[in-house]
Design a protein around this motif. Sequence first.
Motif, PDB file in Angstrom:
ATOM      1  N   LEU A  71      -1.511  -2.173  -7.683  1.00  0.00           N
ATOM      2  CA  LEU A  71      -3.198  -2.384  -7.617  1.00  0.00           C
ATOM      3  C   LEU A  71      -3.218  -3.974  -7.633  1.00  0.00           C
TER       4      LEU A  71
ATOM      5  N   LEU B  63       1.063  -1.288  -0.231  1.00  0.00           N
ATOM      6  CA  LEU B  63      -0.390  -0.243   0.057  1.00  0.00           C
ATOM      7  C   LEU B  63       0.757   0.973   0.203  1.00  0.00           C
TER       8      LEU B  63
ATOM      9  N   LEU C 157      -8.833   2.046  -0.856  1.00  0.00           N
ATOM     10  CA  LEU C 157      -7.462   1.931  -2.501  1.00  0.00           C
ATOM     11  C   LEU C 157      -7.647   3.356  -2.951  1.00  0.00           C
TER      12      LEU C 157
ATOM     13  N   LEU D  54      -2.772  -5.256  -4.255  1.00  0.00           N
ATOM     14  CA  LEU D  54      -3.191  -5.145  -3.435  1.00  0.00           C
ATOM     15  C   LEU D  54      -4.894  -5.750  -2.889  1.00  0.00           C
TER      16      LEU D  54
ATOM     17  N   ARG E  76     -11.758  -2.509   0.927  1.00  0.00           N
ATOM     18  CA  ARG E  76     -10.596  -2.314   0.242  1.00  0.00           C
ATOM     19  C   ARG E  76     -11.010  -1.183  -0.953  1.00  0.00           C
TER      20      ARG E  76
END
Length: 536
Positions: A345, A326, A371, A348, A367
Amino acid sequence: MKLLIVEDEKKLRNSLANNIQWEQHGIEIVGMAANGREALQWIESRRPELLLLDIQMPKMNGLQLAEATRALDPTIRCVVLSGHDSFAYAQQAMTLGISHYLLKPAGEAEILSAVLSAADHVRKELEQKHGLARLRERWSQNLPYLQEMLLQNWISGTWDEAELAERGRELQIEWPVGSLLAVAVVDMDEWDEGASSLQGSYPMLQFSLADIARETLAGVSWRVFRDREGATVAVFAAPPETGANALLLHVHTAAVKFIGTVRECLKVTASAGISGVADRPVHLPDLYRQARRSLGERIAHGNDIVIPYRDFGAGGRDSAPPVSPLNRFEASLQTGRGDIAGGLLRELLARDVTETDSSSAGDVQERLIALSGVVARLIHQQGWSIRDVLEDDFELYVHLDRLKSRGQALDWLLRLVARYCTYLQRERNTAIHETVRRMLAIVDEQIGKDITLNDVAERLFVNSSYLSRLFKQEIGKPFSTYVIDKKMERAKQLLQEGCRVYDTADQVGYKDVGYFSRLFHKYWGVTPGEVKDSSR
């Protein structure tokens, strides 16, 4: 290196400034003064390192100026250009620390050589002044801050074991290899501003809390530092034979005593979250997240409390994306690396969230919020509008529930990254071009005056060295060359329109008609009079 020319004879002053290729040798002319008093004003405002000066001048002669300069700034080096072959003058010049004493008419090469020699002397003095001893002193002063930065990067999971070992050696940190480790994170609870001896300043309270922690936990913990949110982090280490339970009891006891001290000293309450136990330094990021999560439980248990870590189990609420990817995702966005951000991305969003796992829709949406929130926060930090950056994707940002699958979510996040990086690059280019456009506008506006890069820099509140590099990068030529080009083009136009030579010189900023004529002839290959005559 900045040079101030002090000469009462105008033609010689202009010749010294314009006929010697100073820029090619790293010398920047920051001003020209006609006498000593005027020179002192230039020294105050421009802070040159070098002076090229005459001795016989009105109001204040060159030796008086050298003496005043020495009192004002003893690091300035002076080169004298004198028309008097006087031993007394030369002897006095040496007592004043003047680097070179040249006699008129000295050649341009001899003058340049003397100035460069003086510049080299200044550089050597600076190197000596900022030598090894001073660097060691500054290193020692900054070492605690650098160590804290390293520890913050450590808990974020930025580096692996090999990198930790190398950076630890550089910053004199001996990692607790072979020990059992545990972490406590301590932060302020809500407080009554009127009751606080520090008048309710939250950052100041956090600073004071860390300061108290360094004193009270110095003998019972391995390291105490602050994380990036300002909370206090204490890392505890113990030999393996101590056992995990004994270490956690030790941490709990120390934390209880510590928050009691905070209560007494600061008249406010704090709470602590405690991690589990690990046996390798590389696991510290996990321990830190556990302690942070434990501290977050005070919302259910109340304030002024020490909360131990409770294992939520795999696949439960504790399975948030790791901090390291992150952080790398955010860093890649800040530098405009959309390719790296896109790969992170995928990592994650895929981590612990597959099409067949047991994560709920709420977990996936959290989540997504996390993001997209990183992107939104960076947009706000830049002072931009989220709607302007995201354009057509703004509606989905407001209504994330419209994303029905992980594939749709990933595509949308990738578009967000692409839009952010494109907008960032456009803003950077616009900012650079706008600065250069303002420089060009100033040249057009001030074409009838003496235009220097330093004047433009002061007007734009920008460093002149930065402007010089930026202008050459964007326009393809130095600023001084561009100014001469514009002046010569304007002069030729005026002459072709029938303007007199004297008036033309004045309108393009040259008060010395003879100097203007020589410069014009050198630039165009013809005299101003020949251009004027050809226009009839």
